[in-house]
Every structure is written in structure tokens, then in C-alpha cells.
Design an enzyme around this catalytic site. Sequence first.
Site, PDB file in Angstrom:
ATOM      1  N   ASP A 143       0.866  -1.168   0.000  1.00  0.00           N
ATOM      2  CA  ASP A 143       0.000   0.000   0.000  1.00  0.00           C
ATOM      3  C   ASP A 143       0.907   1.223   0.000  1.00  0.00           C
ATOM      4  O   ASP A 143       1.457   1.615   1.029  1.00  0.00           O
ATOM      5  CB  ASP A 143      -0.899  -0.024   1.239  1.00  0.00           C
ATOM      6  CG  ASP A 143      -1.821   1.197   1.309  1.00  0.00           C
ATOM      7  OD1 ASP A 143      -1.743   2.049   0.401  1.00  0.00           O
ATOM      8  OD2 ASP A 143      -2.603   1.290   2.267  1.00  0.00           O
ATOM      9  N   TYR A 168      -5.986  15.086  -7.587  1.00  0.00           N
ATOM     10  CA  TYR A 168      -5.147  14.309  -8.511  1.00  0.00           C
ATOM     11  C   TYR A 168      -4.253  15.250  -9.314  1.00  0.00           C
ATOM     12  O   TYR A 168      -3.044  15.017  -9.465  1.00  0.00           O
ATOM     13  CB  TYR A 168      -6.048  13.499  -9.440  1.00  0.00           C
ATOM     14  CG  TYR A 168      -5.326  12.711 -10.513  1.00  0.00           C
ATOM     15  CD1 TYR A 168      -4.875  11.421 -10.259  1.00  0.00           C
ATOM     16  CD2 TYR A 168      -5.126  13.247 -11.782  1.00  0.00           C
ATOM     17  CE1 TYR A 168      -4.219  10.695 -11.247  1.00  0.00           C
ATOM     18  CE2 TYR A 168      -4.478  12.532 -12.769  1.00  0.00           C
ATOM     19  CZ  TYR A 168      -4.028  11.255 -12.500  1.00  0.00           C
ATOM     20  OH  TYR A 168      -3.386  10.542 -13.479  1.00  0.00           O
ATOM     21  N   LYS A 183      -0.015  15.725  -9.627  1.00  0.00           N
ATOM     22  CA  LYS A 183       0.738  15.681 -10.883  1.00  0.00           C
ATOM     23  C   LYS A 183       1.567  16.950 -11.069  1.00  0.00           C
ATOM     24  O   LYS A 183       2.647  16.911 -11.664  1.00  0.00           O
ATOM     25  CB  LYS A 183      -0.211  15.471 -12.062  1.00  0.00           C
ATOM     26  CG  LYS A 183      -0.887  14.096 -12.046  1.00  0.00           C
ATOM     27  CD  LYS A 183       0.132  12.966 -11.965  1.00  0.00           C
ATOM     28  CE  LYS A 183      -0.509  11.596 -11.937  1.00  0.00           C
ATOM     29  NZ  LYS A 183       0.483  10.497 -11.829  1.00  0.00           N
ATOM     30  N   ASN A 198       4.766   4.986 -11.631  1.00  0.00           N
ATOM     31  CA  ASN A 198       3.559   4.948 -12.442  1.00  0.00           C
ATOM     32  C   ASN A 198       2.276   4.867 -11.614  1.00  0.00           C
ATOM     33  O   ASN A 198       1.227   5.341 -12.047  1.00  0.00           O
ATOM     34  CB  ASN A 198       3.637   3.742 -13.390  1.00  0.00           C
ATOM     35  CG  ASN A 198       2.297   3.391 -13.999  1.00  0.00           C
ATOM     36  OD1 ASN A 198       1.793   4.081 -14.874  1.00  0.00           O
ATOM     37  ND2 ASN A 198       1.703   2.289 -13.528  1.00  0.00           N
TER      38      ASN A 198
END
Length: 383
Positions: free
Chosen positions: A164, A256, A260, A191
Site C-alpha cells: 500500500d 489528482y 501531478k 507509475n
Amino acid sequence: MASMREGFNVDIVARVIRKTALNEHLTLPVAAAATFLSCDASGRYLAKIADLVSRFGLNSSFVSEAVTRRAGRIALGLGTVGFLISFNNWLNKWTSNNWTPTKRGEWDWTREIVVVTGGSSGVGASVVQKLLTRNPSTTIVIVDFAPLSWTPPAGSKVHYYQADLSNSDVVRDVCAKIKSEVGHPTVLVNNAGIARGFTVMEGSYADVELTIKTNLLAPFLLVKEFLPDMVEHNHGHIVSVCSMSSVVAPPALVDYSATKNGILSLHEGLQVELLHRHKAPKVRLTNGIFNFIKTPLFKGSTGLPNFTAPLLHVETVSESIVESLYSGYGGTIILPGIMRYISMLRGGPEWMLRLLRNTSNYPIDFRGRQRITETGGLAPNSS
């Protein structure tokens, strides 16, 4: 550039134009020839060309000094643009790699140890499979919370560690196991990522924390764990899987997108540190900035024209990553290629970027497929 898998799109048109009209190796010789012919005072060469054209039954009236001179100017302009594109690409390549060439045989993929996070499915799995296709003897370590959705080839040196990545203690422990049981990785492909699909107001504490810890904190910690050995040997390659959402943040993906953006800063800042602080110019860095990809991360359609914003196939993305690894050089991958011009708007008119951010009508389901436990961690049967 996006491939034919995505259907006919603007990248394919751009590729054709680049190889023809903007190919300086074609257009500059044409410009030189046209200049020579138009400067021939006797005009004997143009006369011979006109005669040859007439023999094929074609109209030779266009074979004149004025037309030739005009064609030469056009060819010179196109050739100059093509040369500037090539020169820009050349500068990008060598500045990204600290002006240090990769020697033949420097990368031995029988001896390299590759760590791929999120390699159980999607882009990560495709990267692993393509690496094995190129060299079945490559040692690959997959780190993922989900079990493998595919079976490694018999005899391959693929290791799987369930972890995890949102848990820092787990990251530390799994890295220690990898180094002791497999060896020090020379390649890290960051990734793994999750998206919960809630607006800033609607998402729970757990949603935000899991996203940031998995997508941003884990890549930082993995780099900290594996970078020292790469620096010591001045040999390694770190791939960061970024996203166009770092430029244009869609609703329900703000957390999210923030991660990034952080990955982008990690990539850029680490480049400077490796060169000036750690004196390891041959530790390569690749950053992949990709548009929406057909993975389990989201469902539905972007609602955007496929010609200008094609939905990327996993194979297209993984091919670009593996090509970068095998080239021995780092850099920035932008897919589809047209998105580099969207990225340039970060320094352009703010109103234009605001219009692009109006993505609230995208018919996409960003809801995360992972389940969260009562304590805020990932459920054991998440996939």
C-alpha cells in the site's frame, strides 16, 4: 505522437508534414536548387527542364525564372522552420541530459533492475511486458497494492511485492526488501496512481490523503530510497508518469491534478540537484505528460474531438516510456503531441487557459475503483 491506435488525429497529420514540407533535408536542397536555376543568366537549365516537361505532354509555362525564384523562397522558409524545430529538439535532448552522451553498451538490460509501481495492470503492466519482449532476462520488480492481472512468462525474472504505497512505513519496508532480496534498482518507473473523483468540497479527508500519499508522497519516498545508489554509480533512470491535468485541472480531479503538478516539480528540481549538488549527470530523468488514457482509472468518454484530443491507448503510452528507457536518454514525453501547445498557455493569456479548464461537461466517471477502510487505508480487496 499519438499512433494509429487512436484513429486519424492531428498528430498523424503533423508527422506527415514534419517528414515532408518541414523536413529540412528535403526542402533546403530544393531551395538551393531553385536559387541556382533562377540565378542562371543564360536560362539554359530552365529551358532544358521546360523541354523535358513538354515531352511528357504537360504545360511547361510554370517553368520560369519568377516561379522558380518564388518556389525557392517558399522552400527556404519551410526548410528554415524545419531546421529550427530540429535544433530545438537537439537542445532539449542535450540540456535534459547534461550534455553527457550515453556510451555504447552502457545500458545492459540483462543486468539492470527495473522497479515499476502499479505494474499489476494498465500502463505499468504494459511497460513491464514490453521490457520483457525486448529482453526476457531483464530483472523487473512490480510494486502494487492489487494482485497481478496477468501472468509473467515462464522463466522471467519478475518479482512482485504487494504494498500500500499510501503508507510511508510500508514504502520503507518494501524498499528494504527489494534492495536485500533483488538488488539496488537502476530504473524506477513511478507509475502508480489513484483518483477518487470527488470535488474539493465533497471528498473526505481519506480521499484527499490517499490520493496525495499514493500519487505524490510515495514517488518522493521511492526516489529517496533508490536514488543514492544511482548517484554513487552515476547510472540510473527515473521515469515520472505525469498528466495533462497538471496543466488543465478538470473538476473532480483537483487533488489528482495537484499531485501531478508536484510530480512535475519533482522531475524539474531533481534534474538540477543531480547535476549541481550530487554530480551525477548520467542519472537520466524522463517525465511523461499524457492526456486521458484508456485505463481503469476512469470510465466514459472525454467528449472531445478525437482528431485534436485522442483518447490514448495504454500501448501507445507504454511504448513511449520503453523507447525512452532504451534510448539511454531522458527528456519529456508529451502525448498527444498537440498538447505541448496547450502547455505553453501557462505563460500565455489567462482567459484562454480558463476556457480550457471548463471541462465540467466531460462525460467521464472518475470515481476511484479502490475501496477505503474505516481507518482511511485501502481495503484488502481493492483492485
